[in-house]
Every structure is written in C-alpha cells, then in structure tokens.
Design a protein around this motif. Structure first.
Motif, PDB file in Angstrom:
ATOM      1  N   VAL A 139      -0.724   4.580  -0.359  1.00  0.00           N
ATOM      2  CA  VAL A 139       0.222   3.989   0.586  1.00  0.00           C
ATOM      3  C   VAL A 139      -0.416   2.771   1.227  1.00  0.00           C
ATOM      4  O   VAL A 139      -1.648   2.711   1.373  1.00  0.00           O
ATOM      5  N   PRO A 140       0.380   1.782   1.623  1.00  0.00           N
ATOM      6  CA  PRO A 140      -0.181   0.596   2.266  1.00  0.00           C
ATOM      7  C   PRO A 140      -0.858   0.938   3.589  1.00  0.00           C
ATOM      8  O   PRO A 140      -0.494   1.902   4.266  1.00  0.00           O
ATOM      9  N   LEU A 141      -1.834   0.128   3.945  1.00  0.00           N
ATOM     10  CA  LEU A 141      -2.491   0.256   5.235  1.00  0.00           C
ATOM     11  C   LEU A 141      -1.532  -0.174   6.336  1.00  0.00           C
ATOM     12  O   LEU A 141      -0.799  -1.148   6.192  1.00  0.00           O
ATOM     13  N   LYS A 142      -1.536   0.558   7.425  1.00  0.00           N
ATOM     14  CA  LYS A 142      -0.725   0.212   8.586  1.00  0.00           C
ATOM     15  C   LYS A 142      -1.637  -0.079   9.772  1.00  0.00           C
ATOM     16  O   LYS A 142      -2.774   0.405   9.830  1.00  0.00           O
ATOM     17  N   VAL A 143      -1.126  -0.847  10.726  1.00  0.00           N
ATOM     18  CA  VAL A 143      -1.910  -1.153  11.913  1.00  0.00           C
ATOM     19  C   VAL A 143      -2.287   0.123  12.648  1.00  0.00           C
ATOM     20  O   VAL A 143      -3.436   0.321  13.059  1.00  0.00           O
ATOM     21  N   VAL A 144      -1.313   1.014  12.792  1.00  0.00           N
ATOM     22  CA  VAL A 144      -1.556   2.310  13.424  1.00  0.00           C
ATOM     23  C   VAL A 144      -1.641   3.354  12.321  1.00  0.00           C
ATOM     24  O   VAL A 144      -0.692   3.553  11.558  1.00  0.00           O
ATOM     25  N   ASN A 145      -2.761   4.029  12.224  1.00  0.00           N
ATOM     26  CA  ASN A 145      -2.985   4.978  11.150  1.00  0.00           C
ATOM     27  C   ASN A 145      -2.031   6.167  11.250  1.00  0.00           C
ATOM     28  O   ASN A 145      -1.849   6.749  12.318  1.00  0.00           O
ATOM     29  N   ASP A 146      -1.413   6.532  10.126  1.00  0.00           N
ATOM     30  CA  ASP A 146      -0.540   7.703  10.110  1.00  0.00           C
ATOM     31  C   ASP A 146      -0.981   8.716   9.046  1.00  0.00           C
ATOM     32  O   ASP A 146      -0.206   9.591   8.652  1.00  0.00           O
ATOM     33  N   ASN A 175      -4.913   0.796  -2.194  1.00  0.00           N
ATOM     34  CA  ASN A 175      -4.173  -0.267  -1.519  1.00  0.00           C
ATOM     35  C   ASN A 175      -4.695  -1.659  -1.856  1.00  0.00           C
ATOM     36  O   ASN A 175      -5.895  -1.883  -1.961  1.00  0.00           O
ATOM     37  N   ASN A 176      -3.778  -2.592  -2.026  1.00  0.00           N
ATOM     38  CA  ASN A 176      -4.064  -4.016  -2.040  1.00  0.00           C
ATOM     39  C   ASN A 176      -3.417  -4.639  -0.812  1.00  0.00           C
ATOM     40  O   ASN A 176      -2.347  -4.206  -0.373  1.00  0.00           O
ATOM     41  N   TYR A 177      -4.058  -5.649  -0.266  1.00  0.00           N
ATOM     42  CA  TYR A 177      -3.529  -6.337   0.905  1.00  0.00           C
ATOM     43  C   TYR A 177      -2.475  -7.337   0.471  1.00  0.00           C
ATOM     44  O   TYR A 177      -2.782  -8.346  -0.158  1.00  0.00           O
ATOM     45  N   MET A 178      -1.221  -7.029   0.789  1.00  0.00           N
ATOM     46  CA  MET A 178      -0.083  -7.871   0.416  1.00  0.00           C
ATOM     47  C   MET A 178       0.601  -8.346   1.695  1.00  0.00           C
ATOM     48  O   MET A 178       1.314  -7.569   2.343  1.00  0.00           O
ATOM     49  N   VAL A 179       0.391  -9.601   2.051  1.00  0.00           N
ATOM     50  CA  VAL A 179       0.942 -10.117   3.307  1.00  0.00           C
ATOM     51  C   VAL A 179       2.460 -10.009   3.334  1.00  0.00           C
ATOM     52  O   VAL A 179       3.062  -9.657   4.358  1.00  0.00           O
ATOM     53  N   TRP A 180       3.119 -10.282   2.208  1.00  0.00           N
ATOM     54  CA  TRP A 180       4.583 -10.237   2.154  1.00  0.00           C
ATOM     55  C   TRP A 180       5.091  -8.833   2.467  1.00  0.00           C
ATOM     56  O   TRP A 180       6.216  -8.664   2.944  1.00  0.00           O
ATOM     57  N   ARG A 181       4.281  -7.827   2.204  1.00  0.00           N
ATOM     58  CA  ARG A 181       4.679  -6.434   2.437  1.00  0.00           C
ATOM     59  C   ARG A 181       4.109  -5.878   3.737  1.00  0.00           C
ATOM     60  O   ARG A 181       4.796  -5.193   4.497  1.00  0.00           O
ATOM     61  N   LYS A 208     -13.290  -8.326   7.601  1.00  0.00           N
ATOM     62  CA  LYS A 208     -13.219  -6.993   7.000  1.00  0.00           C
ATOM     63  C   LYS A 208     -12.319  -7.049   5.777  1.00  0.00           C
ATOM     64  O   LYS A 208     -11.414  -7.896   5.667  1.00  0.00           O
ATOM     65  N   THR A 209     -12.532  -6.118   4.856  1.00  0.00           N
ATOM     66  CA  THR A 209     -11.621  -5.934   3.733  1.00  0.00           C
ATOM     67  C   THR A 209     -10.645  -4.816   4.071  1.00  0.00           C
ATOM     68  O   THR A 209     -10.856  -4.031   4.992  1.00  0.00           O
ATOM     69  N   VAL A 210      -9.588  -4.743   3.289  1.00  0.00           N
ATOM     70  CA  VAL A 210      -8.588  -3.715   3.536  1.00  0.00           C
ATOM     71  C   VAL A 210      -9.192  -2.323   3.393  1.00  0.00           C
ATOM     72  O   VAL A 210      -8.812  -1.381   4.102  1.00  0.00           O
ATOM     73  N   HIS A 211     -10.177  -2.181   2.510  1.00  0.00           N
ATOM     74  CA  HIS A 211     -10.780  -0.859   2.306  1.00  0.00           C
ATOM     75  C   HIS A 211     -11.758  -0.511   3.430  1.00  0.00           C
ATOM     76  O   HIS A 211     -11.934   0.672   3.754  1.00  0.00           O
ATOM     77  N   TRP A 218     -13.019  -7.608  -1.651  1.00  0.00           N
ATOM     78  CA  TRP A 218     -12.154  -8.801  -1.624  1.00  0.00           C
ATOM     79  C   TRP A 218     -12.209  -9.576  -2.937  1.00  0.00           C
ATOM     80  O   TRP A 218     -11.285 -10.341  -3.256  1.00  0.00           O
ATOM     81  N   ARG A 219     -13.272  -9.391  -3.703  1.00  0.00           N
ATOM     82  CA  ARG A 219     -13.439 -10.143  -4.946  1.00  0.00           C
ATOM     83  C   ARG A 219     -12.359  -9.835  -5.992  1.00  0.00           C
ATOM     84  O   ARG A 219     -12.130 -10.645  -6.898  1.00  0.00           O
ATOM     85  N   SER A 220     -11.720  -8.694  -5.878  1.00  0.00           N
ATOM     86  CA  SER A 220     -10.654  -8.366  -6.833  1.00  0.00           C
ATOM     87  C   SER A 220      -9.280  -8.402  -6.176  1.00  0.00           C
ATOM     88  O   SER A 220      -8.304  -7.915  -6.737  1.00  0.00           O
ATOM     89  N   ALA A 221      -9.194  -8.991  -4.983  1.00  0.00           N
ATOM     90  CA  ALA A 221      -7.944  -9.007  -4.233  1.00  0.00           C
ATOM     91  C   ALA A 221      -6.935  -9.983  -4.831  1.00  0.00           C
ATOM     92  O   ALA A 221      -7.289 -10.858  -5.628  1.00  0.00           O
ATOM     93  N   PRO A 222      -5.658  -9.855  -4.463  1.00  0.00           N
ATOM     94  CA  PRO A 222      -4.654 -10.807  -4.936  1.00  0.00           C
ATOM     95  C   PRO A 222      -5.066 -12.247  -4.667  1.00  0.00           C
ATOM     96  O   PRO A 222      -5.563 -12.586  -3.590  1.00  0.00           O
ATOM     97  N   GLY A 223      -4.879 -13.097  -5.677  1.00  0.00           N
ATOM     98  CA  GLY A 223      -5.246 -14.499  -5.579  1.00  0.00           C
ATOM     99  C   GLY A 223      -6.591 -14.841  -6.163  1.00  0.00           C
ATOM    100  O   GLY A 223      -6.866 -16.017  -6.435  1.00  0.00           O
ATOM    101  N   GLN A 224      -7.443 -13.854  -6.382  1.00  0.00           N
ATOM    102  CA  GLN A 224      -8.761 -14.099  -6.957  1.00  0.00           C
ATOM    103  C   GLN A 224      -8.684 -14.132  -8.486  1.00  0.00           C
ATOM    104  O   GLN A 224      -7.733 -13.613  -9.075  1.00  0.00           O
TER     105      GLN A 224
END
Length: 217
Positions: free
Chosen positions: A68-75, A90-96, A108-111, A184-190
């Motif tokens: 599941v995507p990361l959320k600001v408040v952990n659930d 998870n991948n960090y997707m700004v649009w989502r 920090k990285t998403v992980h 981050w080296r394998s993140a979207p855009g790399q």
C-alpha cells in the motif's frame, strides 16, 4: 516462511499473492475495506488463500508484505508487525501520494519513512521494480542469460537474504542496493526505472550507478 501475509490487495498485492501460491506458499491477504470485500479475489486465488484484516495478515508469519502507498499518518498495524521483516513494495508517486517534502529534498527515501512508521519492524524494499502482471509471467530459471533482476535495499542483512530467496523462487535475480537510504536509485525517473521492462543483473547494476538525485515529477 510458508505463509505470506499481504497487506494490500490491489494490483501489486494480488499479483504477489498469485506468484506466492504458484510457489507453494499459503497467503493471507487484507485490504482497508474488510475481508468480506475480498471474496471474489480469494475464490479466484483458491483454497490456499484466505482474506483477513490487516492485523491478522501481519501476524500470519514472521514477515509480511506491505503493498500500500505510504501515508503521512501511518495506518498500518504497528504492534502486529513488531519484530517482523516487512517487505515494502511502495514507490513514491507524487501524482498519487502528494508531496512529501522530506523525500523531495533527498533527506529520506520512501522506505526510510516506512521504517519510521514501523520502528519495531525490519523494513526492506521489495517488488518495487516490476510491472505487477509480470510477476507471474516474467520469471526465469537461474542462470538463464535474459533473467530479469530486481533491486532490494535494507539496513538488515537478514531482510535482504529473505527477499533474495523469494525473488529467486519467483524467477528473478537480485541486486542488493543497500542500505535503505540508497533506494532512491531505482525510484521513478531514474535510469533503472525507465529501463524496468527488461534488465539483467549486470544492466540493473549499471543503471543504479547512473542514478542522479532529481526533484519531484
């Protein structure tokens, strides 16, 4: 690990479930809406799969998949995931996901943020670098020249070992891109992301080294 608990029953979670079942695992899968909403999926997956609440999926074994995507408040069920290896897809997707300033700045990285949300777990990046439908179709035997490789990163060697075994069972090679701060080296855009349709281990290693810090898309 004979049972895989999966939190998240979307495209990624359900495809990991299918790949796990083909390889002899039992699956406990959960979503945010309750197990009764997963009746059709579980019927499709078969008798070795069952639906549960997130806390029950977390407790299914000594490790769990969080799809599941990361959320600001952990659930996520922090207590039930305590002490466990958590495979974070998870991948960090700004649009989502919207913007996380701490990720955008490169601090920090998403992980790493997932690890902060689950401070008593051992988080490892896994299955972030493959189109979900290909998890059950692109696997190849060890030693085949065109075998795809997937990255993983963690601060816990035992977590990397577990992911490496699982990748191999599913038909993929592994590139250890530890620690989590390097994910981050394998993140979207790399470069590694733009070539994710097909990368052998050697190709993936080169593309990870070509990565450069970039701003949000």
């Amino acid at each position: 690990m004979t049972t895989i608990g999966i939190i998240g029953a979307g495209e990624v979670g359900s495809q990991i479930a299918r790949a796990a079942l083909v390889n002899g695992y039992e699956v406990v899968i959960a979503n945010s809406r309750g197990p009764e909403t997963l009746e059709n999926l579980v019927a499709e997956l078969g008798p070795s799969a069952r639906a549960a609440r997130a806390a029950d999926a977390a407790e299914a074994d000594d490790s769990a998949v969080v799809a599941v995507p990361l959320k600001v408040v952990n659930d996520l069920p922090v207590e039930e995931l305590a002490g466990k290896i958590v495979l974070d897809t998870n991948n960090y997707m700004v649009w989502r996901d919207g913007h996380f300033d701490i990720i955008d700045s490169g601090e920090k990285t998403v992980h790493e943020l997932r690890q902060e949300h689950l401070p008593t777990s051992r988080v490892v990046q896994a299955f972030t670098h493959i189109q979900a439908p290909r998890m059950t179709t692109a696997g190849r035997p060890p030693g085949v020249p065109d075998r795809l490789a997937l990255p993983t990163s963690s601060d816990c060697p035992e977590a990397v070992e577990l992911v490496t075994r699982l990748y191999d069972q599913f038909g993929f090679d592994t590139v250890d891109n530890s620690p989590r701060s390097e994910s981050w080296r394998s993140a979207p855009g790399q470069p590694a992301w733009t070539e994710l349709a097909h990368q052998t281990r050697d190709e993936l290693m080169v593309n990870l080294m070509r990565a450069q810090r970039i701003g949000p898309e």
